[in-house]
Design a protein around this motif. Structure first.
Motif, PDB file in Angstrom:
ATOM      1  N   LYS A   2      -0.662  -6.914   3.294  1.00 15.35           N
ATOM      2  CA  LYS A   2      -0.434  -7.483   4.625  1.00 15.35           C
ATOM      3  C   LYS A   2      -0.902  -6.459   5.648  1.00 15.35           C
ATOM      4  N   LEU A   3      -1.898  -6.824   6.439  1.00 15.82           N
ATOM      5  CA  LEU A   3      -2.463  -5.885   7.405  1.00 15.82           C
ATOM      6  C   LEU A   3      -1.446  -5.462   8.458  1.00 15.82           C
ATOM      7  N   ALA A   4      -0.521  -6.336   8.801  1.00 14.38           N
ATOM      8  CA  ALA A   4       0.442  -6.025   9.855  1.00 14.38           C
ATOM      9  C   ALA A   4       1.477  -4.992   9.413  1.00 14.38           C
ATOM     10  N   THR A   5       1.818  -4.981   8.116  1.00 13.43           N
ATOM     11  CA  THR A   5       2.892  -4.093   7.646  1.00 13.43           C
ATOM     12  C   THR A   5       2.445  -3.077   6.603  1.00 13.43           C
ATOM     13  N   TYR A  63      -7.608   3.197   9.088  1.00 15.21           N
ATOM     14  CA  TYR A  63      -6.636   4.072   9.744  1.00 15.21           C
ATOM     15  C   TYR A  63      -5.329   3.326   9.997  1.00 15.21           C
ATOM     16  N   LYS A  64      -5.433   2.101  10.502  1.00 14.98           N
ATOM     17  CA  LYS A  64      -4.249   1.297  10.815  1.00 14.98           C
ATOM     18  C   LYS A  64      -3.466   0.936   9.549  1.00 14.98           C
ATOM     19  N   VAL A  65      -4.163   0.398   8.556  1.00 11.12           N
ATOM     20  CA  VAL A  65      -3.495  -0.054   7.323  1.00 11.12           C
ATOM     21  C   VAL A  65      -2.948   1.131   6.526  1.00 11.12           C
ATOM     22  N   CYS A  66      -3.752   2.183   6.351  1.00  8.73           N
ATOM     23  CA  CYS A  66      -3.289   3.348   5.590  1.00  8.73           C
ATOM     24  C   CYS A  66      -2.127   4.035   6.294  1.00  8.73           C
ATOM     25  N   ARG A  70       1.353   4.606   4.454  1.00 11.06           N
ATOM     26  CA  ARG A  70       1.880   5.981   4.406  1.00 11.06           C
ATOM     27  C   ARG A  70       3.284   6.050   4.995  1.00 11.06           C
ATOM     28  N   THR A  71       3.478   5.425   6.151  1.00  9.71           N
ATOM     29  CA  THR A  71       4.794   5.415   6.786  1.00  9.71           C
ATOM     30  C   THR A  71       5.821   4.768   5.868  1.00  9.71           C
ATOM     31  N   SER A  72       5.453   3.662   5.252  1.00  9.81           N
ATOM     32  CA  SER A  72       6.350   2.970   4.327  1.00  9.81           C
ATOM     33  C   SER A  72       6.703   3.854   3.129  1.00  9.81           C
ATOM     34  N   ARG A  73       5.700   4.553   2.580  1.00 13.43           N
ATOM     35  CA  ARG A  73       5.964   5.440   1.442  1.00 13.43           C
ATOM     36  C   ARG A  73       6.902   6.570   1.836  1.00 13.43           C
ATOM     37  N   MET A  74       6.645   7.175   2.991  1.00 12.72           N
ATOM     38  CA  MET A  74       7.449   8.316   3.426  1.00 12.72           C
ATOM     39  C   MET A  74       8.880   7.912   3.750  1.00 12.72           C
ATOM     40  N   THR A  75       9.058   6.777   4.412  1.00 13.07           N
ATOM     41  CA  THR A  75      10.424   6.323   4.715  1.00 13.07           C
ATOM     42  C   THR A  75      11.138   5.873   3.447  1.00 13.07           C
ATOM     43  N   GLU A 114      -6.399  10.218   1.002  1.00 10.37           N
ATOM     44  CA  GLU A 114      -5.269  10.372   0.081  1.00 10.37           C
ATOM     45  C   GLU A 114      -4.598   9.046  -0.223  1.00 10.37           C
ATOM     46  N   GLU A 115      -4.372   8.238   0.809  1.00  6.40           N
ATOM     47  CA  GLU A 115      -3.725   6.939   0.603  1.00  6.40           C
ATOM     48  C   GLU A 115      -4.579   6.028  -0.257  1.00  6.40           C
ATOM     49  N   LEU A 116      -5.890   6.083  -0.075  1.00  5.74           N
ATOM     50  CA  LEU A 116      -6.770   5.227  -0.861  1.00  5.74           C
ATOM     51  C   LEU A 116      -6.877   5.682  -2.308  1.00  5.74           C
ATOM     52  N   MET A 117      -6.581   6.961  -2.564  1.00  6.71           N
ATOM     53  CA  MET A 117      -6.641   7.465  -3.939  1.00  6.71           C
ATOM     54  C   MET A 117      -5.350   7.210  -4.699  1.00  6.71           C
ATOM     55  N   LEU A 118      -4.240   6.931  -4.011  1.00  4.42           N
ATOM     56  CA  LEU A 118      -2.960   6.737  -4.704  1.00  4.42           C
ATOM     57  C   LEU A 118      -2.946   5.477  -5.526  1.00  4.42           C
TER      58      LEU A 118
END
Length: 118
Positions: A2-5, A63-66, A70-75, A114-118
């Protein structure tokens, strides 16, 4: 996704296949970061049926999607390991002896990859 989240969608189910990547433009971390910061760069060649505007649009989408992923992973409690890399300056020397150094900055262009490699 989902591009928004930045959340992974459940339907349709994700699938995995062999694929080949056909690059249409080559950029380094510094060039990408300057684009994200709104600065001009010397535009590299763009191949295929793509134009420079497509490259910029896709970089900002990544940039927007990653950023959301990233924010979701960190939280969600992801472990963050940061390290600094020392870069030696040897380009202007004939003998390869470093003339100086700097510490590599860890910018958005790095964490997108980094996000694209995970």
């Amino acid at each position: 996704l989902k591009l928004a989240t930045g959340e992974l969608v459940q339907e349709p189910k994700p699938w995995f296949k062999k694929s080949a990547i056909s690059s249409v433009c080559r950029l380094n971390y510094d060039e990408v970061q300057r684009i994200l910061d709104g600065q001009e760069i010397e535009k590299p060649p763009v191949y295929g049926e793509y134009e420079w505007a497509d490259i910029e649009k896709d970089l900002f989408l990544l940039y927007k999607v990653c950023g959301k992923v990233r924010t979701s992973r960190m939280t969600g409690g992801a472990l963050s390991i940061s390290k600094q890399k020392m870069i030696f300056h040897t380009r202007d020397t004939q003998d390869g002896i470093p003339t100086g150094y700097h510490l590599e900055s860890h910018s958005a262009s790095h964490w997108i990859i980094e996000e694209l490699m995970l």
